[in-house]
Design a protein around this motif. Structure first.
Motif, short mmCIF file in Angstrom:
data_model
loop_
_atom_site.label_atom_id
_atom_site.label_comp_id
_atom_site.label_asym_id
_atom_site.label_seq_id
_atom_site.Cartn_x
_atom_site.Cartn_y
_atom_site.Cartn_z
N LYS A 4 1.06 -0.89 -0.07
CA LYS A 4 -0.42 -0.19 0.29
C LYS A 4 1.04 1.10 -0.23
CE LYS A 4 -4.39 -1.23 -0.65
NZ LYS A 4 -5.09 -1.68 0.53
N SER A 6 3.42 3.89 -1.15
CA SER A 6 3.58 4.66 -2.36
C SER A 6 4.23 6.15 -2.54
CB SER A 6 2.42 4.35 -3.65
OG SER A 6 1.35 5.48 -2.83
N ASP A 9 2.87 8.57 -0.48
CA ASP A 9 2.18 8.48 0.99
C ASP A 9 3.64 9.10 2.12
OD1 ASP A 9 -0.24 6.64 1.45
OD2 ASP A 9 0.71 5.41 0.69
#
Lengths: 340, 340
Positions: A4, A6, A9
């Motif tokens: 999750k 990436s 983030d």
DNA sequence: CTGAAAGCGCTTACAG
DNA sequence: CTGAAAGCGCTTACAG
């Protein structure tokens, strides 16, 4: 899922834009040292790993190469440790460049669609014939290739070959030197342009030089496998009075042959001398150890990757495209003076 | 570059939207037969192949699996045809499911970042130990794995193991049955939980059952390679009066051992009996042919892929996660009745 | 030195 | 039955 995390983030947490994160990752653009270390820290903490798919989608390259080896049996890679040694070399060469290796067996009908599908950067292709459909399709791909053991006539292709003719010559000379006059050949398919073809040519040259007659009854064409060699031994039973030596164009077939001879009561080298080809790891350790034409398979794989990556990255372009690797003879126990 | 052809081009030429093209490609949604065939025709004509990167970017899967094998030497895959046979099985299993196989050597420091990087769908991992850092990192990845020859204690992991203990027992029983009383063991590292550990346990059980004493001086720990086996033979010279048989825990080491013994004047099986483990292709053809514990390596690879793909696709979940493959003994020429 | 925006090729709800 | 649009994670000019 952990994936999750990436670039977004990272950007959010670091309070910078994704462009900046991207720049940090790739060491491109001008980013202040402060930002660099801040971003890097967060990347570390978050265990961020950039997505190869996303990159590949932009760059159209994948850092993925494939080793393409033709099937022998239907849908099954060839049963020959030769390939493992080769692949070992390729893997070890590739990992130094952060490239991964896909293994790929093909048959004549392969359409290579996965190459485009995966945006493979390049291919190392073992043993194809120029006139085949598969070869044409390979060229149409328009991606970097290095051809191994393929003896392509066009000098524009990158290729690595053994001096197979010399190998065939050397092995045969060796046997002639030992006093053998009737020398059989155990070979895979003798297609023009293939490695076996050239080895056979070398064999013929050596015979010619010594005024020894060649003959089709001395050529045993069989699958280049242990089993193939074993089966030929049976057929050889009847030739026994004539043939005093066999030159096998692969070590695996020599191995099968020697065992096959053993099983019909013929012992190597006492009754028959045998020379192999490849010098796979095992050959030096069998009993009798195998006289063979030596090639360093592992480093052949390494050279192949280097050549391929040079081509992909556009480096080392001055080097010549075609490498012919010299062969040498390893004299061991399976060949002795002709007693007949 | 040919890859220029994208779903957009197809859509434009077909006069439909890219969504429709996508639907046709994937057989999803409701598309009129006419449109389907029109689009398909164009796809054919244009040699369109969907980009795996783009798909992967959406789906977060890659149709890519890796075979992970630990390095023996630094940065170099192990020199053992066992792996080739395994990989052959994996490749042949995978290609039936349009999955490609990456080959990957690792050492203890591997961080597996490429697994996330490439969104690998799953891993086939050969021979890891539970207590290692590498194993932990593997689990942290959170992706489907099948462990081979790893004997993990946690039954939640998908794994395929040989009944190594039984193999060790069988081979030893065989030698005891032949009258051997002092039986050496040639093994790779004897780490608890590894295949060699269990084989050794089986060996000990067989000895115990027959009231034969075991002893550390009978255990030769060495790299499981031809060379390793060869080297042990030297050391064995002095033990000669005592040891009448050796159980090697891999065929390659048995091969080296037999040759090594030969070179110091000891012949197998006349002077010493030898039993191997694996039954690689060559073992039946060497002279003497090798008595060994048989496993079907190729189909082990095939089973592993099937198990992995079932896991990835969520199919066949009722099957049990842990498979223990039975072993059998192939009695051949390298072991005979104890003459001492 | 940094960021907003476009775009790589595809799939997937969602409208119509 | 079909299409417009958003978004997957990244890189790359282009502004500022």
């Amino acid at each position: 899922m952990h994936n999750k995390v990436s670039i977004k983030d990272i950007a959010r947490i670091a309070n910078v834009s994704i462009a900046t994160v991207s720049n940090v990752i790739n060491g491109k653009g001008r980013v202040s040292p402060k930002t660099v270390s801040k971003v890097n820290k967060i990347i570390q903490d978050m265990h961020f790993v950039p997505s190869a798919s996303a990159r590949s989608l932009k760059d159209m390259n994948s850092h993925l190469i494939a080793v393409v080896v033709p099937f022998l049996e239907k849908g099954m890679l060839q049963d020959n440790p030769f390939y493992w040694e080769l692949v070992r070399g390729v893997e070890s060469g590739a990992r130094h460049h952060e490239v991964q290796v896909i293994l790929l067996g093909i048959d004549e009908n392969e359409d290579f669609s996965f190459v485009k599908q995966r945006h493979l950067d390049g291919l190392i292709v073992v043993g194809v014939f120029e006139h085949t459909l598969a070869f044409q399709k390979l060229l149409d791909l328009g991606i970097p290739c290095v051809f191994l053991d393929s003896h392509l006539s066009n000098p524009d292709f990158h290729q690595i070959d053994l001096d197979d003719e010399a190998g065939g010559y050397l092995g045969t000379r060796h046997l002639i030197g030992l006093g053998h006059k009737v020398i059989g050949v155990l070979t895979g398919k003798l297609e023009e342009g293939g490695v076996n073809y050239y080895r056979h040519q070398g064999y013929l040259r050596a015979l010619r030089e010594s005024g020894i007659e060649a003959g089709p009854e001395l050529v045993f064409e069989e699958a280049p496998s242990i089993r193939g060699g074993y089966q030929v031994a049976q057929r050889l039973g009847s030739y026994k009075p004539k043939i005093s030596a066999i030159f096998a164009f692969s070590d695996v077939s020599a191995i099968g042959l020697i065992r096959g001879l053993h099983d019909i009561g013929l012992s190597v080298p006492a009754d028959l001398s045998v020379v192999g080809f490849d010098d796979i790891n095992y050959s030096a350790y069998m009993i009798p150890s195998l006289t063979t034409i030596r090639q360093d398979i592992v480093s052949k794989g390494q050279i192949a990757v280097k050549m391929l990556l040079d081509q992909i990255n556009g480096t080392g372009l001055t080097d010549k495209k075609s490498v012919k690797i010299p062969v040498s003879l390893s004299v061991r126990q399976s060949s002795i003076v002709n007693m007949i």
